[in-house]
Structure formats: C-alpha cells, structure tokens
Scaffold this active site. Structure first.
Site, short mmCIF file in Angstrom:
data_model
loop_
_atom_site.label_atom_id
_atom_site.label_comp_id
_atom_site.label_asym_id
_atom_site.label_seq_id
_atom_site.Cartn_x
_atom_site.Cartn_y
_atom_site.Cartn_z
N ASN A 102 5.88 5.13 3.35
CA ASN A 102 4.60 5.66 3.82
C ASN A 102 4.77 6.70 4.93
O ASN A 102 3.87 7.51 5.17
CB ASN A 102 3.69 4.53 4.30
CG ASN A 102 4.23 3.80 5.51
OD1 ASN A 102 5.35 3.30 5.49
ND2 ASN A 102 3.45 3.71 6.57
N HIS A 103 5.93 6.75 5.60
CA HIS A 103 6.16 7.77 6.62
C HIS A 103 6.75 9.05 6.03
O HIS A 103 6.92 10.03 6.77
CB HIS A 103 7.06 7.22 7.72
CG HIS A 103 6.32 6.36 8.70
ND1 HIS A 103 5.97 6.78 9.96
CD2 HIS A 103 5.83 5.10 8.58
CE1 HIS A 103 5.32 5.82 10.59
NE2 HIS A 103 5.21 4.78 9.76
N HIS B 32 8.90 -1.91 4.60
CA HIS B 32 7.57 -1.61 5.14
C HIS B 32 7.15 -2.49 6.32
O HIS B 32 6.21 -2.14 7.02
CB HIS B 32 6.53 -1.71 4.01
CG HIS B 32 5.18 -1.13 4.35
ND1 HIS B 32 5.03 0.09 4.94
CD2 HIS B 32 3.92 -1.61 4.17
CE1 HIS B 32 3.74 0.35 5.11
NE2 HIS B 32 3.06 -0.68 4.66
N ASP C 77 13.53 -0.20 6.10
CA ASP C 77 13.14 0.88 7.02
C ASP C 77 14.29 1.24 7.96
O ASP C 77 15.00 0.37 8.47
CB ASP C 77 11.95 0.44 7.87
CG ASP C 77 10.68 0.23 7.05
OD1 ASP C 77 10.67 0.64 5.88
OD2 ASP C 77 9.73 -0.36 7.58
#
Length: 781
Positions: free
Chosen positions: A552-553, A696, A483
């Site tokens: 997921n973002h 994540h 990330d």
C-alpha cells in the site's frame, strides 16, 4: 429419491433437452453448456432417434438458477457432440474433437471460448498449434493439470484408441506432444471419464475410469497418470482393496473429485435395465463405497462447493428421449451411510464453519502444523534443489509467458542478465549489497547515486516487470520478506544472518533460493532510497528469482506523505513534484508491480489480504496495469485493488465475516475492511490453496498465525519506528513446503534508522503492532 437428490427449478431462456454435451463451471459462478444433440422436432413423443446437433451455447447462473443464451463471435466451431471441454483459465474454456454428423468427426483444431468480458458474451478463437495433432476423435477426455492440457483415448470412428497427448502451455509455441510411457498402459477405450485430484500437493494426478473397450465391453478399471520431476510420464494402475465390492463396469458416465474422493456418476453397462450406483473411491484408503444414484448416461456433471449438479442425458425410463432437468446431489446427505467418508466430509465442513483459536505463541520456539505445512522456528534452512516449472497464461487466450523454470543437474540455472556497458544494476549492487560491511547510514547523507542513475535503473527494471504477470507463479524453495519500510539496515541484517541473494558473494544463495518481497519497500525508515534501489537492482540482475509484490505504500498518494518524497528532495536535491524526478519515476514503476503470487500452486502471497471482493486468485489476472490506486471507489475492481493492498484479518479467530477496518479507517472514508477466518477458509477451498502469507501489519513476534494457522502475517522490520520493540522475521519455504521462520529480536543497542523528525511531515507512525486477540485500535495516519 432420497433427500440426497433434489431437482433444481430453472428459469430464463431454457435450452432444449440434449445429450452428449459438456457443462463447464467457470469463475463467474456459471456453468457453460456447449454442444450436444437435441430432438429434431418439438413433439418429443415421436422424436425417438431423430436428433440434430445443437448450435447454441447457454450459461446457467448458479445463484439465481437462471439460464441465459450466450452470444458468441469470432471463429465459431462447428456444432458437435461427444466432444471434450475443460476450463483453462478463469472464464476461459477449450474444446477439442467430437462428432459433427453424417459420419464425420470434428476437426483437430483446439478452440478457445473466452468469456471474460461482458456476461453471456463469448469470443471463439482457434489456438495456434504447430506440428502434428492427436487427430480427430470423439468420446475422449480432456483435462488440465498444472501447465499441461491432456487428451486421452476416445474413438477415431473406426475403433477405440489409448494414445495420450499433451500441450505444455508454458512454452512459447504450442505443440501437441505424444506421451510415451515405459510403464504398462490402459487398454484402448471410448466414453470413459477423467478427473484431476488437486489435493495431491506433489503433482496433480489425473485418474481415468471405465469406458467401453474394443470388444464393446464396459470397463471398471482406474489408472493414474503422473508426471515426474524429471519430465517422465507414467501410467499406474489403481489397485482396489479386494475385500471391498468393486464398481460395475460402465461407460458414458462422469467422474468428479471432491478432495481425496473420486465420485463416479451414472453411465450404462450395455444392459439398459441395469441400475447403477454412485461409486466413490477414497484415494487415501483405496476403498470403494456405493450409494443410491440418479440413473443417467450421456449427461454432464459439475461440482460447486459441496454439491454435484447433473444436467441432460438419457434416463433408464426413456432411453431415447433426452432429459432437460438439472439435479443436485447433496454430498453431505449422500455420504451419511458411510461413517469413514461422512467423517472425512465433516472435517472439510468444520474448516468452513468453525476455526479453533490457537494459543500457541511463536515465542515458545516450538513446532506447530498448519494443515500440510510444518512451521519450525529457528532451524537452519537447507540449500537445495531442483524445482518444478509453473504454468501461466497471458491476458489473452492461451499465449504462454516467456517464463521458464526448467532445471538441470539439481541446480537452478541463473536467469540471463541485462548486458550493456556500465550495467547500472551491477553498480548499485556493488555499493549497496553489503550485508557484512557497516556503512555510514546517517539520515542526512546525500544518496551515493544521482537521480539519473535511479531513473535508468527504473527503466531496466520496469521493462522486466511489464513482461511478467500480475499474478506471479513462484517455486519453492523461496524466502519471503514482509514490510521493510526503508529500513535498509534491517534488510542487511537478514542478509547477513540468513544468506543474501548475490551469486558472487561467499554467502550468496540465489542459486538455491528465490526471494519474494511483499511490499512496503519505502516510507517511515530513513533509507528508502537504498532499499528500493537495491531491490530493483536485484530484480534486474536476477529477473526470474527476485519477486517484488506491490504494497500500500507503493502509491504516490501515500509515499508523498510518509517519508519517501521528503527523502528524495533532501538526499537527491531534486524537486519530487516534477514529472522528471526520480521520485515520480519510481512511482510510475510501482504501478506495474505484481499484486500477488502463488508458490507451488498452494501458497497465496499478498501484501494486505483478500478483503471483501476477491473470490478467486485468478481474478487478479483481469486487472490491467499500470494501476493507479483509486481511494474513492466507484467499481468492484477498484475495491479489489484496495482490498489486496489495505485489508487486514479481524482481531481474532472468533471474529467472522467482513468488518469495517476502524483501526486504519475510523470514518469509513477509505473503504478499508477486515476479513474473518471464515473468509480465509472459503478462499482457500475455492482456489485449491492451503495457506495465505501476507505482511502489512507489525506483529510482535515477527510472524503470527490467523484462521487456525491458515494465514500467516510476517513483518521484516525490527522495533518498528523505534517504538514497538517487535521482532522481525522472514519465512523460508523449503522445497517440501516446510516453513521455517527466521527471527531477529530487537536489542537495546539496535541502531535507529527510523525517521524521528515528524515536525516537518505528517505523523508517520503505523498503527500499534497487532497483539494477538487483543484487538488494539488506532487511526491510520
């Protein structure tokens, strides 16, 4: 018959008893029966030697033991026997050759059976091949290893042959190429066997065994076919230990690999009354072992988990009447008489059933091993070297991607750039790729590019991403980033300390390394625009060396709440809710991003995890883009996407199975799950993989092991959200698959570029960082 063997009771639409057929296991948990010969009349007591070619195709469901007739359409091949079949892609099979009756042989066409759509409905097509072909033959073998489909031996109808041909499925046009070796070659043979040892990390090896020679003699020799890094092929005769009893020569048998063990099953010697054993060759010790066997020849066999299944063929008691039974060989029981092989088998079983919890912390800065991967902390990376190509099939049939990693002179050639006036990618790179320059990163500064510049950059990047597969095949050496969360300054620190992907810079290493970013490029940090625009510009400049995986973002439903939308509105002076906004354009591009990647066929990279639905990595290839993430799940594909983007490992190696993800989804409304170490091991074994790398989660040491080292979480944000004082890390995967973490510790004077004004937005804080084995909980926000 001992407990090692068991007759499988089958149900449903039973096929006729037959021989000379193929059974090919596919990802749907089915074995597909194609061709062969069956008795011409129903009264088998009077049918000796009277056969016809079977026209129907059947599937056998492994779980329910149900036979079903497969309905086929398209260009259906002529019924045949003594042909060869192999699974190429998930739920796709190719066949070649065979005999068709009346002294005739099947055509030299390569046929594809596509079973990806509805269950038990298949589409036949002829694979378009240019140039010469291997010619008509029967009793040959067909194997698939990496990007090569390989035919060896067989008979022309006049005599056995020993030629070898391959198709490189990575090339745009498919063409058969005859493999010419300078080394000694196997003798001509027919009715031999071939199997692929996928446990060989450097290069999957094909081993052929036995067969019948030109003078009708059964053979017991084995040969390896390997391809070197420079493209040369070599045959290498397998040397057996002389003090160990060798297997009897045979033909019309089958062979299968279980990890490093090659199983030779059935066959005949020319003497119909001669009993044959199952022989097992240990490729690590070069020793043969023998075990009791089912007597069968002209049969088919396939492997599922730790059991070998056999269907059809002839037995010694009735050598003219084909058998229609399915028998299962339990490998655990079969190998018990051999302590070395039984111990080796037990090691694999232990990996499935119990994972030792490792207490080693990355903070100790010690070396540790995870299966075939060595992780060494804080050692300098090595810039090298020529890379191996990868294979990929398109979403239909066997049309190869235009994606070629051929190397020359031990140096990776740079991919072509997009050339046009005022190349927008270069403009972004010149201003944003500044790892050694301190630039003004005030949160309130206007972005130095206009919305229209971002839209043009997205147009160029999306055109490239659309042409690349949803499941990438990547090569080592490669750097893996977790990330980033709009923390542009952290990204620049990693580029400054450990090299940056810029060909023209003094410290640029893009010629030596690929880069892969595992998602969550935007939100939370105050400079999502710098981060995503830099990554997209790198993708345009180096399309085959920079790999962006969706997180997921990378979802408008998420990044409209966690900072990216507000940043676009404030720093671009735009209405992000407009379809013409840069915010909307970036999110449309996100819908085309790949969901996962596999490095060197061994390391599976994904943002979240494997969740509850994903069983085979290649299932991802069936997901159609663009992908809108659906949070109100109505089907298994939607759940698979949620699993890939959102799932986490369980809190420790002692927590097994699939569990609710209460830390992110306390009410269960979002269908988020956690997966245990048993799930990791099963996934790796089914897919012939050895490691999962994901992001994540924020982990305190920058990277963290799970499932006894079979999964690694990496986080590339330092002191996430300015609250957690965690280290950031990237993973360098070297050519030999050695994994070297590169860490940056948080410092008291670390400049904070996380969004701190949460009054205007929802709380953007992530769940607290994962402390190993403590299982902290918090709501997802």
């Amino acid at each position: 018959m001992t407990e090692s063997f068991q007759k499988v009771k089958a149900y449903g639409q039973l096929p006729s008893d037959r021989f000379g057929h193929t059974m090919t296991y596919i990802a749907k948990g089915k074995a597909i029966l194609i061709g062969g010969k069956e008795c011409q009349i129903q009264d088998t007591t009077n049918s000796t030697g009277i056969y016809r070619f079977a026209e129907d195709i059947f599937s056998f469901e492994m779980l329910t033991k149900q036979w079903n007739s497969v309905k086929v359409q398209g260009t259906v091949p002529k019924p045949r026997a003594a042909h060869a079949a192999v699974s190429i892609k998930m739920n796709q099979i190719v066949i070649y050759g065979g005999e068709t009756g009346g002294g005739s042989l099947a055509s030299d066409d390569l046929y594809l059976l596509d079973l990806r759509s509805a269950d038990d409905i298949g589409e036949w097509s002829v694979v378009p091949v240019v140039g010469i072909t291997p010619g008509r033959r029967y009793g040959h073998t067909l194997t698939f290893t990496k990007q090569f489909l390989i035919i060896f031996g067989g008979s022309t109808g006049m005599e056995p042959i020993n030629d070898c041909w391959c198709i490189n499925v990575e090339r745009k046009s498919f063409a058969w190429v005859k493999i010419e070796c300078q080394s000694e070659q196997p003798m001509a043979r027919v009715y031999h066997s071939a199997s692929v040892c996928t446990n060989d990390i450097a290069n999957e090896t094909i081993i052929i065994f036995g067969g019948r020679s030109k003078d009708q003699q059964p053979m017991n020799d084995a040969w390896k076919l390997k391809r070197h890094a420079d493209g040369r092929w070599d045959w290498i005769k397998v040397i057996y230990k002389l003090d160990i009893e060798q297997p009897k020569g045979r033909y019309q048998h089958t062979s299968l690999f279980f990890y490093t063990m090659l199983f030779i099953i059935g066959g005949k010697t020319g003497n119909l009354n001669e009993m044959l054993t199952i022989n097992v060759f240990d490729t690590e010790t070069s020793e043969w072992s023998k075990f009791k066997s089912i007597q069968r020849f002209k049969h088919a066999s396939w492997l599922v988990d730790t059991n070998i299944f056999i269907y059809g063929g002839f037995g010694l008691s009735s050598p003219d009447i084909p058998n229609g039974a399915i028998s299962k060989i339990n490998l655990n029981n079969l190998l018990l008489p051999s302590k070395p092989l039984s111990n080796k088998f037990a090691q694999y079983q232990d990996a499935l059933q119990s994972i030792l919890t490792s207490q080693t912390s990355p903070r100790q800065r010690d070396s540790f091993r995870t299966q075939n991967y060595q992780i060494i902390t804080q050692k300098p990376y090595i810039q090298k070297q020529a890379e191996q190509p990868f294979f990929n099939f398109s979403n239909y049939a066997i049309v190869a991607e235009e994606h070629n990693y051929q190397k020359a002179h031990n140096k990776k050639p740079m991919p072509p750039q997009i050339v046009q006036l005022n190349n927008i990618a270069d403009l972004f790179l010149n201003r944003l790729l500044q790892p050694k320059t301190i630039i003004n990163l005030s949160e309130n500064n206007k972005f130095q590019f206009k919305a229209q510049d971002i839209i043009l950059l997205c147009d160029q990047a999306e055109a490239i991403i659309k042409e690349q597969p949803i499941l990438l095949k990547c090569n080592a050496p490669i750097k893996i980033f977790g990330d980033i969360y709009g923390q542009y300054s952290d990204l620049m620190k990693f580029f400054d300390l450990w090299g940056s992907p810029f060909l023209d810079g003094k410290d640029g290493d893009i010629e030596a390394f690929d880069y892969i970013f595992l998602g969550n490029f935007v939100d939370r940090g105050s400079h999502s625009l710098e981060t995503i625009c830099l990554l997209l510009a790198l993708k345009v400049r180096y399309p085959d060396s920079i790999h962006l995986i969706r997180g997921n973002h990378e979802d408008e439903q998420v990044n409209s709440q966690f900072g990216f939308l507000e940043e676009c509105a404030r720093r671009l002076d735009e209405d992000p809710n407009s379809d013409d906004s840069a915010f909307a354009r970036v999110n449309r591009l996100f819908e085309w991003l790949p969901l996962a990647a596999i490095i060197e066929g061994r390391v599976f990279c994904v943002h979240g995890g494997i969740g509850s639905q994903l069983q085979f990595a290649k299932e991802i290839e069936n997901i159609k883009r663009p992908i809108e993430v659906i949070h109100e799940i109505t089907n298994s594909e939607q759940q698979m996407v949620i699993d890939i983007l959102w799932s986490d490992p369980t809190d420790s190696d002692a927590d097994f199975g699939i569990q609710p993800n209460l830390s992110r989804d306390p009410n269960g409304d979002l269908n988020l799950v956690k997966f245990g170490p048993d799930r990791v091991i099963n996934f790796l074994l089914k897919n012939y993989l050895q490691l999962i790398i994901r992001s994540h989660e924020c982990v305190m040491d920058g990277f963290e092991r799970f499932a006894g080292g079979q999964l690694i979480t990496v986080s590339s944000t330092i002191d996430e959200c300015g609250k957690h004082k965690n280290a950031g890390a990237i993973l360098v995967v070297k050519k030999n698959l050695e994994i070297v973490p590169k860490l940056i510790d948080p410092k008291p004077q670390h400049y904070n570029n996380w969004i701190v004004n949460d009054d205007l937005l929802y709380d953007r804080s992530p769940k607290p960082p994962h402390w190993k084995n403590q299982g902290q909980k918090s709501c997802y926000k």
